[in-house]
Design an enzyme around this catalytic site. Structure first.
Site: not given
Length: 829
Positions: A283, A249, A330-331, A287, A125, A440, A163
């Site tokens: 990811d 997670k 994903d990004h 963040h 991610d 994002h 996401t």
């Protein structure tokens, strides 16, 4: 005889968890020895660490079986299928996958029982493509995959670059407007429900459209196992993947890899053919700390170790050159700051609406469903347009967003959308605090939003770098690797064949649905009721005769103006004829009374002087019957619509030649405000691009997409939108500029690959999108057309035309050209 004295025990090797005995001398290794302070000195290393470690060590090799270990290093672990992934390397002296050379391009190297290569789809991610560019040496496993396999410079995410949106697009090959997961937070007026990642409503199948790859596999007799993937724990279309995990997670990445490897160890009858694997890094760290930080490097190294563990585990099973692996993201990730926020409170006295805040904001009524349809979206956009000299966002109605985003055709996409500048966010008011670190969601053309794509295995070409592509194409690629028939999707099947060693699917050329009719040269209609006049023409007969080309002249015109073949019409029952002129060819439609397309080639040296005499000169095209022709009286001075030219009359080499373009078959209805953009584009920018590229082939024409579904409207739909004039007004105009990639060659003598620039320009009455109602064109036109860049494929879908039908190259190469998106965004320093 004498008994040997019992040697006191000094080590826990082979003794972990033994039963405590008071008779034994020396140190202990049972699980209570620490309480008695009687453990051997190596108890911690030998008996405790293995229950916390995912790898072998020389000390652990040949260990006696211990309960609760994460993985084993005992002699029988291969047989029991529970070895640590580095067992053979550490304990048996074999080389690791990382140290091995790249696999040779021999046949698939699969062990017995694996007739078809399994496919693993592994998502990291938020792994932006730039991370790999900058720090590849710190990620040896990912770097090896990149070196040995196929990788793209980057993979383009879909908008918004979030996401769930992108993972589900990768799984279905559909744009968000098609599959319905249009953001991480959504309101659906028909369901009268809100969707969010944390709520239980996300499990409601009504949100999830399309057919994800795990269903495509199971519907066609394969098995699919997902270790986390958005949508995989939802009962889509009444079923789940063969094996799936509910998202948690807290599960360590190593445990996820171990489980996937265990699935590969299952007996053939139970073993999946397709697997997903997902990890939250980089990811989560991006963040928290932003994309440029020491912490992000640690997160990348952790992600790299996770891939390394997977590859070593595959090698231990002799599957490292059998499995096809796709590693992607994903990004990307962008840096943000609390100093870079646009507050709606600065634009409205009372912020009386609901706003999805951040890098991809949407605005709707807060009182839903009651006011959902009556909410004044136009008023909001107006209030957010051109309010300050420098605004860090642009407000759009969803139907006016750049077509390349494919973000309009779904009731869940709110009508008001803000396209925010890089590194900025738009929020309600000062209460917003989530503005540190990274985020994002931005325009998918921004470099910071680009994702990685790497692939490795017997299905892929080796040591191969490919140009960037969009993630809607991955679903078809996965279907090809699994030999499946894809469900309908937004990808262009065959456009990624150059990634594959032996492409499974061969695309076939489109078939023209409507052939051209003939429009023979005829006499000037009498009386002429067109209302057209042209005082500068003194020899009308001679001027008209120029339109009467013989067959040889038509062939010469086609060679010059249609070097890559005539655009084919894929719409049914379309009535049109080809009109040949020396310098351009058009396909005149009797249904919409204007050309479907016009094509011409201009060179580096084409003159673009405007002849003064022709500024107000127009006449009927004698090849078109009066009843099927536009007339000048259609354009009354009080209308906001004026005739514009598809082929510019000023691209002429003689006074006479300009009259070939000053005819009613070359005009299209344009808003007066739009002609400023159109004329500057044609008189200044196209000649500039022709100089830079040694000539250009230009194809342009109208687009009708009143229902903003990204596909051409039927004539019935178009007719419903014609008011106070019999001429339908296009919603957009397209321009496709093709040149030779090798700039020594003109478009006509190009032997190698082509280069394309295409645009889909919204046809709007004003230029408020650029705040340009008073600015000179050189300050805003080029920037505006670049925002509305598009793929040739987007133009095809919106027009029902098929381009490049005359190219001699293999069709997959043409599909690569058609799916290419030119990008002009400059990275933020």
């Amino acid at each position: 005889g004498l008994k040997e004295p019992v040697q006191p025990q000094v080590s826990c090797r082979y003794r972990c968890n033994e039963t405590f005995s008071r008779m034994a001398s020396g140190c202990s290794c049972d699980d209570k020895c620490t309480e008695r302070q009687a453990c051997c000195s190596d108890y911690e290393d030998t008996c405790v660490l293995p229950t916390q470690s995912w790898s072998c060590s020389k000390l652990r090799c040949g260990e006696k079986r211990i309960a609760n270990v994460l993985c084993s290093c005992s002699e029988d672990c291969l047989e029991k299928k529970d070895c640590c992934t580095d067992y053979k390397t550490i304990c048996k002296g074999e080389t690791s996958w990382l140290k091995d050379k790249c696999a040779s391009s021999g046949a698939t190297q699969c062990p017995a029982g694996f007739e078809q290569s399994p496919l693993i789809l592994f998502s990291m991610d938020g792994f932006r493509a730039g991370y790999l560019e900058n720090w590849d040496s710190l990620m040896p496993n990912i770097n090896k995959l990149k070196t040995c396999g196929t990788h793209a410079k980057y993979m383009r995410a879909v908008y918004p670059t979030k996401t769930f949106v992108n993972h589900y697009t990768i799984a279905t090959g559909l744009y968000p407007e098609s599959h319905g997961i249009i953001d991480n937070n959504i309101y659906d007026v028909n369901l009268n429900l809100n969707f969010s990642l944390s709520s239980s409503t996300a499990r409601n199948p009504a949100w999830w459209g399309g057919q994800p790859i795990w269903h495509t596999a199971t519907y066609q007799g394969l098995k699919a196992a997902t270790y986390f993937w958005p949508g995989s724990e939802v009962k889509i279309n009444g079923s789940y993947p063969t094996i799936f995990k509910n998202y948690d997670k807290s599960i360590p990445f190593e445990a996820r890899v171990t489980e996937v490897l265990k699935w590969l160890d299952l007996p053939k009858a139970k073993r999946p053919d397709f697997f997903t694997l997902y990890i939250e890094e980089p990811d989560t760290t991006g963040h928290k700390y932003g994309p440029v930080s020491g912490e992000i490097i640690k997160a990348l190294q952790m992600a790299d170790r996770t891939l390394g563990m997977l590859m070593e585990g595959l090698k231990q099973r002799n599957l490292h050159n059998c499995v096809n692996l796709i590693l992607l993201a994903d990004h990307g990730m962008e840096e943000i700051s609390c100093d870079r926020l646009e507050y709606m409170a600065n634009y409205f006295d009372n912020v009386d609406f609901f706003m999805y805040e951040g890098p991809a904001p949407r605005i709707r009524s807060k009182n839903v469903p009651k006011d959902f349809y009556t909410f004044d979206s136009e008023g909001i956009v107006k209030n957010l347009t051109c309010r300050k000299p420098k605004q860090y966002f642009k407000a759009y109605l969803s139907k006016d967003l750049p077509k390349r985003l494919h973000y309009a055709n779904n009731i869940r996409i709110d009508k008001v959308n803000l396209m925010v500048d890089q590194q900025w966010m738009a929020v309600r008011d000062k209460k917003f605090t989530r503005c540190k670190g990274g985020t994002h969601g931005y325009d998918n053309e921004f470099k910071s939003m680009q994702a990685i794509f790497l692939a490795h295995g017997p299905g892929f070409n080796e040591k191969n770098e490919v140009t960037s592509f969009e993630n809607i194409e991955v679903y078809n690629l996965m279907c090809d690797l699994l030999k499946l028939k894809p469900a309908p999707n937004d990808g262009t099947h065959g456009s990624l064949n150059h990634l594959l060693k032996n492409p499974f699917y061969t695309p076939s050329p489109a078939k023209e649905q409507s052939s051209p009719l003939s429009c023979p040269f005829g006499p000037v209609p009498s009386p002429d009721v067109s209302g057209c006049k042209c005082s500068s023409i003194t020899e009308l007969e001679k001027v008209n005769q120029r339109l009467n080309l013989n067959n040889q002249a038509k062939t010469e015109s086609e060679a010059h103006n249609l070097p890559y073949g005539r655009p084919q019409v894929l719409q049914n029952h379309s009535k049109y004829c080809l009109l040949h002129q020396a310098k351009y060819i058009s396909a005149y439609s009797q249904d919409i009374l204007m050309p479907l397309w016009s094509s011409y080639t201009i060179y580096r040296s084409t003159s673009t002087s405007v002849p003064p005499s022709a500024s107000d000169c127009l006449r009927l095209d004698v090849r078109i019957p009066a009843a099927q022709s536009q007339t000048c009286s259609n354009y009354q001075p009080d209308l906001t619509i004026t005739p514009g030219f598809l082929y510019p009359p000023n691209f002429n080499s003689s006074n006479f030649e300009q009259y070939d373009a000053l005819i009613t078959s070359n005009i299209v209805p344009m808003f007066k405000g739009f002609t400023r953009l159109w004329n500057y584009f044609h008189t200044t920018l196209i000649p500039k691009y022709a100089r830079e590229r040694d000539g250009l082939n230009v194809i342009s024409g109208p687009i009708f997409d009143y229902n903003y579904d990204g596909h051409f409207d039927s004539y019935d739909t178009i007719k419903q939108h014609v008011s106070n004039t019999k001429i339908p007004i296009p919603t957009h105009y397209f321009v496709v500029l093709t040149s030779c990639e090798n700039q020594i060659n003109t478009p006509l003598n190009c032997l190698g690959p082509l280069k394309v620039l295409s645009f889909i320009l919204p046809h709007r009455p004003d230029n408020s999108e650029s705040c340009a109602d008073t600015s000179p064109e050189n300050l805003w036109v080029e920037e505006r057309i670049q925002i509305h860049t598009a793929r040739v494929r987007d133009v095809e879908l919106l027009t029902g035309l098929n381009f490049y039908s005359g190219l001699k190259q293999p069709l997959p190469e043409t599909l690569q050209l058609k799916t290419f998106l030119p990008i002009f965004v400059n990275p933020v320093n």
